[in-house]
Design an enzyme around this catalytic site. Structure first.
Site, short mmCIF file in Angstrom:
data_model
loop_
_atom_site.label_atom_id
_atom_site.label_comp_id
_atom_site.label_asym_id
_atom_site.label_seq_id
_atom_site.Cartn_x
_atom_site.Cartn_y
_atom_site.Cartn_z
N GLU A 102 0.83 -1.10 0.02
CA GLU A 102 -0.01 -0.22 0.00
C GLU A 102 0.76 1.34 0.09
O GLU A 102 1.99 1.19 0.41
CB GLU A 102 -1.04 -0.16 1.10
CG GLU A 102 -0.01 -0.05 2.53
CD GLU A 102 -0.78 -0.40 3.74
OE1 GLU A 102 -1.89 -1.36 3.35
OE2 GLU A 102 -0.72 -0.06 4.61
N CYS B 69 3.62 8.52 1.14
CA CYS B 69 4.15 7.41 1.89
C CYS B 69 4.09 6.25 1.10
O CYS B 69 3.14 5.69 0.79
CB CYS B 69 3.27 7.31 3.13
SG CYS B 69 3.64 5.97 4.33
N CYS C 80 7.17 -6.84 6.63
CA CYS C 80 8.30 -6.42 7.35
C CYS C 80 8.61 -7.41 8.16
O CYS C 80 7.81 -8.03 8.63
CB CYS C 80 7.87 -5.08 7.91
SG CYS C 80 9.20 -4.38 8.90
N CYS D 109 7.95 -5.28 15.15
CA CYS D 109 7.57 -4.32 16.20
C CYS D 109 6.07 -4.52 16.72
O CYS D 109 5.30 -4.68 15.68
CB CYS D 109 7.68 -3.04 15.83
SG CYS D 109 9.51 -2.71 15.25
N CYS E 260 3.06 -2.45 15.54
CA CYS E 260 2.82 -2.09 14.11
C CYS E 260 2.12 -3.50 13.33
O CYS E 260 2.49 -4.30 13.52
CB CYS E 260 4.15 -1.76 13.50
SG CYS E 260 4.13 -1.63 11.80
N GLY F 289 7.36 -1.80 5.34
CA GLY F 289 8.76 -2.49 5.24
C GLY F 289 9.71 -1.67 6.04
O GLY F 289 9.59 -0.56 6.34
N GLU F 290 10.89 -2.34 5.91
CA GLU F 290 12.06 -1.44 6.51
C GLU F 290 13.00 -1.28 5.57
O GLU F 290 13.80 -1.98 4.99
CB GLU F 290 12.98 -2.47 7.66
CG GLU F 290 14.17 -2.26 7.99
CD GLU F 290 14.26 -0.71 8.56
OE1 GLU F 290 13.38 -0.04 9.31
OE2 GLU F 290 15.22 0.18 8.11
N SER G 253 12.79 6.04 6.47
CA SER G 253 12.66 5.97 7.86
C SER G 253 13.14 4.43 8.24
O SER G 253 12.94 3.22 7.84
CB SER G 253 11.13 6.09 8.24
OG SER G 253 10.84 5.80 9.62
N SER H 209 13.14 5.47 14.05
CA SER H 209 12.19 5.13 14.71
C SER H 209 12.64 4.44 16.18
O SER H 209 13.06 3.17 16.19
CB SER H 209 11.47 3.83 14.39
OG SER H 209 10.79 4.32 12.78
N LEU H 210 12.80 5.37 17.01
CA LEU H 210 13.29 5.12 18.52
C LEU H 210 12.27 4.47 19.40
O LEU H 210 12.57 3.44 20.06
CB LEU H 210 13.87 6.42 19.15
CG LEU H 210 15.06 6.30 20.05
CD1 LEU H 210 16.13 5.41 19.43
CD2 LEU H 210 15.64 7.44 20.80
N HIS H 211 11.45 5.06 19.67
CA HIS H 211 10.16 4.67 20.51
C HIS H 211 10.53 4.19 22.07
O HIS H 211 9.49 4.17 22.64
CB HIS H 211 9.65 3.52 19.81
CG HIS H 211 9.12 3.78 18.79
ND1 HIS H 211 8.32 4.66 18.24
CD2 HIS H 211 9.17 2.97 17.45
CE1 HIS H 211 8.05 4.89 16.78
NE2 HIS H 211 8.70 3.70 16.35
N ASN I 257 -1.56 4.79 16.73
CA ASN I 257 -2.63 4.29 16.27
C ASN I 257 -2.69 2.79 16.43
O ASN I 257 -2.00 1.98 15.83
CB ASN I 257 -2.38 4.42 14.58
CG ASN I 257 -3.50 4.18 13.67
OD1 ASN I 257 -4.36 4.04 14.23
ND2 ASN I 257 -3.12 4.25 12.68
N CYS J 270 -0.20 2.03 8.59
CA CYS J 270 0.04 1.04 9.24
C CYS J 270 -0.05 -0.37 8.94
O CYS J 270 -0.19 -1.14 9.63
CB CYS J 270 -0.40 1.36 10.75
SG CYS J 270 0.23 2.88 11.54
#
Ligand code: SAH
Length: 382
Positions: free
Chosen positions: A109, A122, A129, A133, A136, A198-199, A232, A255-257, A331, A374
């Protein structure tokens, strides 16, 4: 512990590769491919102009190429890569999510977002992926496969065509029929974020090649500014260092989080391989080499990572660096036990970062009602 190479996806034996496409090839490779089809190498430039400058993949419109050569060039260089399963719009038609079916049935998508002064897209770099995580939606389903360079690029070419033709962009913002922009720039795609499925740094070579196709000047590529592109990453340190050496001027988002390894090991499992400190060091190296500020992505999750002490620790890690923090209200994915932070905790988190002089914004949550960004639309299709 996995070696860095083990994070690179290896296609299962027997899996079919996406068909070779013009956008997979460098300008020199295009000339070779055209010659191999028995045509004059300069035709590579003509086909590139049709694809990258006019977004015209219908050979019938290639009037500068003899009819007999058109079909052969189209069949050899512009195979069908993907088709739209559906578009879903929301936010008063200013956000549109597209579900694509790739040649082998794989679903990915992309999301197009129109703002008063810019259009952002985006895009996905992988189907699924492998980073796992837990908050996600894409991470839940695992990795299907890497996208090819052309599968990445074509998401953008298709959007640019729709923007030019006024198919997306709303009344009064379409370009004029001769292709010139009459909207003060509003319909031109200026920002691209690798924040779909994806990464991106786990599909390194294809993503790097896609960035070249997006940013090379016409007719070699789409002529988009590198400054408008954001990659990202979860923090694949060797790939981040390699990316810093490419000489790109793209923005890098991390993407630290979580600011501490203990929590980050659970939210971003690859942290067990590369720790917060190593990820940030690689980010500062990128900032140094690219001259760009690093974006730190931080999804605020109620009572998980939004405590005052974590905000303070994050501020201490980031202060004095070229950085900007994007706080993203979580989200929630279907069935998730986690939700977004309370408004008062979000406010306190912002204030704690500001107290350290760290610039911070809370990201708007575009596309929530269409499960934007997402992996959720593709997930409902499985
Ligand atoms: N793999 C890359 C890019 C894809 S995700 C990365 O992780 O950076 C793009 C961003 O959306 C990442 O910062 C990711 O952590 C965030 N994200 C994923 N799921 C989310 C959710 N449910 N709520 C808020 N942000 C989410």
């Amino acid at each position: 512990m996995p070696a860095p190479g083990e994070l690179t996806f290896v296609a299962p034996r027997g899996a079919k590769k996406p068909p070779r496409h013009l956008a997979d090839l460098t300008p020199a490779e295009r000339r070779e491919a055209v010659a191999a089809l028995g045509e004059k190498p300069f035709r590579a430039n003509q086909v590139s102009r049709h694809y990258f400058a006019r977004y015209a993949d219908d050979p019938a419109s290639w009037t500068d190429i003899p009819a007999a050569a058109r079909e052969k060039l189209a069949a050899g260089l512009l195979p069908d890569l993907m088709s739209v399963v559906r578009h879903v719009s929301c936010d008063n038609d200013s956000t549109r999510k597209t579900l694509w079916r790739l040649f082998d049935g794989t679903l990915v998508e992309s999301v197009l977002m129109r703002y008063p002064d810019r259009v952002t897209m985006c895009i996905s770099s992988q189907a699924g992926c492998g980073m796992n995580c837990p908050f996600c939606a894409t991470g839940q389903a695992g990795l299907d496969r890497n996208l090819s360079t052309a599968e990445i690029v074509h998401q953008i070419v298709a959007a640019m065509r729709d923007l030019r033709d006024g198919v997306f962009g709303g009344p009064g913002t379409a370009a004029s029929s001769d292709g010139t922009d009459v909207s003060g720039g509003r319909t031109r795609l200026s920002n691209i974020v690798f924040m779909g499925m994806g990464e991106p740094l786990a599909n390194y070579n294809r993503v790097a090649a896609a960035i070249r196709r997006l940013t090379d000047t016409e007719p070699d590529g789409l002529g988009i500014s590198q400054r408008g592109i954001t990659v990202s990453t979860v923090g694949l340190v060797p790939a981040m260092r390699r990316f810093a050496d490419e000489g790109f001027k793209c923005r890098l988002a991390v993407s630290l989080h979580a600011p501490d390894d203990e929590l980050r090991n659970t939210l971003v499992p690859v942290n067990t391989r590369w720790k917060v400190r190593e990820v940030l060091d690689a980010a500062w190296e990128y900032a140094e080499k690219s001259g760009r500020r690093i974006s730190i992505e931080y999804a605020l999750i109620k009572d998980i990572n939004d405590q005052a002490w974590r905000a303070d620790l994050l501020g201490r890690l980031l202060k004095g660096h070229r950085v900007h923090v994007n706080l993203i209200p979580l989200n929630p994915t279907p069935g998730s036990k986690w939700t977004a932070s309370r408004p008062e905790d979000e406010k306190a988190f912002v204030a704690a970062l500001e107290a350290h002089g760290v610039p911070v914004t809370v990201r708007d949550t575009r596309g929530q009602e269409i499960d934007g960004a997402c992996g959720q639309l593709a997930a409902t299709e499985r």
